[in-house]
Design an enzyme around this catalytic site. Structure first.
Site, mmCIF file in Angstrom:
data_model
loop_
_atom_site.group_PDB
_atom_site.id
_atom_site.type_symbol
_atom_site.label_atom_id
_atom_site.label_comp_id
_atom_site.label_asym_id
_atom_site.label_seq_id
_atom_site.Cartn_x
_atom_site.Cartn_y
_atom_site.Cartn_z
ATOM 1 N N VAL A 97 0.876 -1.278 0.067
ATOM 2 C CA VAL A 97 -0.117 -0.104 -0.085
ATOM 3 C C VAL A 97 0.739 1.023 -0.014
ATOM 4 O O VAL A 97 0.222 2.479 0.225
ATOM 5 C CB VAL A 97 -1.022 -0.005 1.212
ATOM 6 C CG1 VAL A 97 -2.044 -1.338 1.124
ATOM 7 C CG2 VAL A 97 -0.167 0.123 2.615
ATOM 8 N N ASP A 98 2.180 1.157 0.014
ATOM 9 C CA ASP A 98 2.899 2.249 -0.154
ATOM 10 C C ASP A 98 3.282 3.058 -1.376
ATOM 11 O O ASP A 98 3.791 4.040 -1.326
ATOM 12 C CB ASP A 98 4.427 1.943 0.294
ATOM 13 C CG ASP A 98 5.227 0.535 -0.641
ATOM 14 O OD1 ASP A 98 5.735 -0.307 -0.053
ATOM 15 O OD2 ASP A 98 5.114 0.706 -1.697
ATOM 16 N N HIS A 113 -4.317 -4.642 -2.169
ATOM 17 C CA HIS A 113 -4.675 -4.169 -0.776
ATOM 18 C C HIS A 113 -5.142 -2.305 -0.603
ATOM 19 O O HIS A 113 -4.757 -2.077 0.414
ATOM 20 C CB HIS A 113 -4.053 -4.773 0.004
ATOM 21 C CG HIS A 113 -3.806 -6.291 0.452
ATOM 22 N ND1 HIS A 113 -2.571 -6.906 0.723
ATOM 23 C CD2 HIS A 113 -4.728 -7.141 -0.264
ATOM 24 C CE1 HIS A 113 -3.178 -8.401 0.529
ATOM 25 N NE2 HIS A 113 -4.025 -8.391 0.129
ATOM 26 N N CYS A 140 -15.046 13.590 6.581
ATOM 27 C CA CYS A 140 -15.518 14.018 5.351
ATOM 28 C C CYS A 140 -16.504 15.309 5.308
ATOM 29 O O CYS A 140 -16.940 15.383 6.582
ATOM 30 C CB CYS A 140 -16.450 12.841 4.785
ATOM 31 S SG CYS A 140 -17.436 13.342 3.058
ATOM 32 N N GLY A 179 9.223 -11.190 -2.325
ATOM 33 C CA GLY A 179 8.971 -10.662 -0.922
ATOM 34 C C GLY A 179 7.711 -10.721 -0.375
ATOM 35 O O GLY A 179 7.266 -9.703 0.362
ATOM 36 N N SER A 181 5.225 -13.329 2.156
ATOM 37 C CA SER A 181 5.261 -14.512 3.248
ATOM 38 C C SER A 181 4.357 -15.604 2.620
ATOM 39 O O SER A 181 4.322 -16.767 3.326
ATOM 40 C CB SER A 181 4.937 -13.998 4.412
ATOM 41 O OG SER A 181 3.755 -13.438 4.634
ATOM 42 N N ASN A 205 12.864 -14.764 -2.413
ATOM 43 C CA ASN A 205 12.418 -14.560 -1.049
ATOM 44 C C ASN A 205 13.693 -14.716 -0.075
ATOM 45 O O ASN A 205 14.573 -15.373 -0.576
ATOM 46 C CB ASN A 205 11.277 -15.397 -0.204
ATOM 47 C CG ASN A 205 10.663 -14.896 0.854
ATOM 48 O OD1 ASN A 205 11.649 -14.537 1.811
ATOM 49 N ND2 ASN A 205 9.480 -14.494 0.946
ATOM 50 N N GLU A 207 13.865 -16.407 2.461
ATOM 51 C CA GLU A 207 13.669 -17.732 2.899
ATOM 52 C C GLU A 207 12.510 -18.482 2.310
ATOM 53 O O GLU A 207 11.482 -17.772 1.569
ATOM 54 C CB GLU A 207 13.288 -17.663 4.457
ATOM 55 C CG GLU A 207 12.071 -16.701 4.700
ATOM 56 C CD GLU A 207 11.689 -16.422 6.432
ATOM 57 O OE1 GLU A 207 10.768 -15.997 6.612
ATOM 58 O OE2 GLU A 207 12.936 -16.537 6.891
ATOM 59 N N ALA A 223 15.645 -9.261 -2.513
ATOM 60 C CA ALA A 223 14.784 -9.010 -3.945
ATOM 61 C C ALA A 223 15.545 -8.122 -4.776
ATOM 62 O O ALA A 223 15.680 -8.727 -6.087
ATOM 63 C CB ALA A 223 13.561 -8.179 -3.438
HETATM 64 N N1 APR Z 1 14.285 -9.642 -0.218
HETATM 65 C C1 APR Z 1 13.286 -10.413 -0.470
HETATM 66 N N2 APR Z 1 12.381 -10.868 0.455
HETATM 67 C C2 APR Z 1 12.353 -10.322 1.724
HETATM 68 C C3 APR Z 1 13.106 -9.464 1.834
HETATM 69 C C4 APR Z 1 14.165 -8.993 1.097
HETATM 70 N N3 APR Z 1 15.126 -7.747 1.075
HETATM 71 N N4 APR Z 1 13.024 -8.937 3.331
HETATM 72 C C5 APR Z 1 11.913 -9.438 3.632
HETATM 73 N N5 APR Z 1 11.545 -10.629 2.754
HETATM 74 C C6 APR Z 1 10.633 -11.521 2.820
HETATM 75 C C7 APR Z 1 10.274 -12.213 4.266
HETATM 76 O O1 APR Z 1 11.016 -13.238 4.288
HETATM 77 C C8 APR Z 1 8.896 -12.625 4.121
HETATM 78 O O2 APR Z 1 8.535 -13.960 3.526
HETATM 79 O O3 APR Z 1 9.395 -10.639 2.705
HETATM 80 C C9 APR Z 1 8.039 -11.385 3.172
HETATM 81 C C10 APR Z 1 7.320 -10.283 4.053
HETATM 82 O O4 APR Z 1 6.182 -11.035 4.394
HETATM 83 P P1 APR Z 1 5.087 -10.206 5.325
HETATM 84 O O5 APR Z 1 5.717 -9.269 6.156
HETATM 85 O O6 APR Z 1 4.087 -11.009 5.545
HETATM 86 O O7 APR Z 1 4.266 -9.100 4.127
HETATM 87 P P2 APR Z 1 3.502 -9.492 2.977
HETATM 88 O O8 APR Z 1 3.621 -11.126 2.541
HETATM 89 O O9 APR Z 1 3.545 -8.608 1.771
HETATM 90 O O10 APR Z 1 1.941 -9.329 3.833
HETATM 91 C C11 APR Z 1 0.796 -9.369 3.100
HETATM 92 O O11 APR Z 1 -0.562 -9.065 5.133
HETATM 93 O O12 APR Z 1 -0.557 -7.749 6.762
HETATM 94 C C12 APR Z 1 -1.032 -7.759 5.654
HETATM 95 O O13 APR Z 1 -2.361 -6.584 4.152
HETATM 96 C C13 APR Z 1 -0.983 -6.588 4.512
HETATM 97 O O14 APR Z 1 -0.522 -6.981 2.449
HETATM 98 C C14 APR Z 1 0.015 -7.302 3.783
HETATM 99 C C15 APR Z 1 -0.178 -8.702 3.611
#
Ligand code: APR
Length: 232
Positions: A97-98, A113, A140, A179, A181, A205, A207, A223
């Site tokens: 959302v950034d 999102h 509003c 990137g 999860s 990712n 991991e 990434a």
């Molecule tokens: N390069 C690659 N992967 C990365 C890096 C990096 N530099 N840094 C972190 N990660 C990976 C982490 O290992 C993790 O698997 O990015 C993932 C981030 O996961 P989340 O924090 O769960 O983010 P995201 O998957 O985008 O969340 C999904 O959840 O909270 C809600 O609406 C929100 O859109 C969001 C949704």
């Protein structure tokens, strides 16, 4: 297995999450130092919390807008925008959302999102852009509290947005998940549409994730580094 290169594909879909923006200094949501390890999403990121205490939710969002507003797109965002320029059939489907994809030059970004930089009035059914770091009036003109145009926990995704994502995924020849999860649904399942359609599939990712099994290539590391390597 040699790493797939963007130049060998035409209809690429980038499916991105918070890990892509981590290198811009924006904390991810989960994992060490994640937003949800500091804030309880039941207090800050769902409709009930907003109805209970809109000021508290807006205070949280002002902090997020303040932090995100100071961040710049990183090399990963820029590679994706560059590939899209070179390969116009490329689509960017993001959970973020950034707004950093668009700031890096990304076009027609599909924001599953929503966005930190849009607000809406559910009574007047209006949505408008608002890039002010600290919101002016949180209400509003009709007197109702404005809601951030973000998909919170428990919210439905916007069907029109999902349809655009599915259309891109159905015709993809390469799907690159970056990137995320893979724990938030229905978004986490979307890449499977491209995989089922025969697209080459890549997960970038740091991991393994619960959805890694669906991807042919599982590239482990930052990434921006892997995106640069695939852009050779
Ligand atoms: N390069 C690659 N992967 C990365 C890096 C990096 N530099 N840094 C972190 N990660 C990976 C982490 O290992 C993790 O698997 O990015 C993932 C981030 O996961 P989340 O924090 O769960 O983010 P995201 O998957 O985008 O969340 C999904 O959840 O909270 C809600 O609406 C929100 O859109 C969001 C949704």
């Amino acid at each position: 297995m040699t790493t797939p290169l963007f130049r060998n594909f035409e209809r690429i879909v980038f499916f991105t999450g918070a890990g892509l923006s981590a290198e811009s200094g924006i904390p991810t949501f989960r994992g060490k130092g994640g937003v949800w390890s500091q804030y309880d999403y039941k207090e800050y990121a769902c409709q009930e919390a907003f109805e209970r205490d809109p000021e508290k939710v807006w205070d949280f969002l002002d902090v997020r807008r303040g932090a995100v507003g100071k961040c710049e797109p990183n090399a990963g965002h820029r590679v994706i925008a560059e590939v899209q320029k070179a390969k116009p059939a490329t689509a960017i489907v993001t959970q973020n959302v950034d707004g950093l994809h668009a700031r890096a030059g990304g076009r027609d970004v599909i924001e599953l999102h929503g966005s930190l930089w849009r607000v809406r009035c559910d009574r007047e059914r209006v949505v408008r852009k608002d890039a002010s770091v600290s919101m002016g009036s949180r209400k509003c003109s009709c007197g109702e509290y404005l809601r951030p145009d973000i998909v919170w926990f428990g919210d439905m995704l916007d069907e029109r947005v999902v349809r655009r994502a599915i259309k891109a995924l159905e015709s993809a020849d390469l799907i690159v998940s970056v990137g995320t999860s893979g724990v938030v649904y229905p978004a986490a399942d979307l890449p499977r549409i491209a995989v089922r359609g025969g697209a080459t599939s890549v997960e970038i990712n740091l991991e393994d994730t619960p959805v890694s099994e669906m991807f042919e290539y599982r590239l482990r590391g930052p990434a921006s580094e892997w995106l640069a390597k695939m852009n050779a």
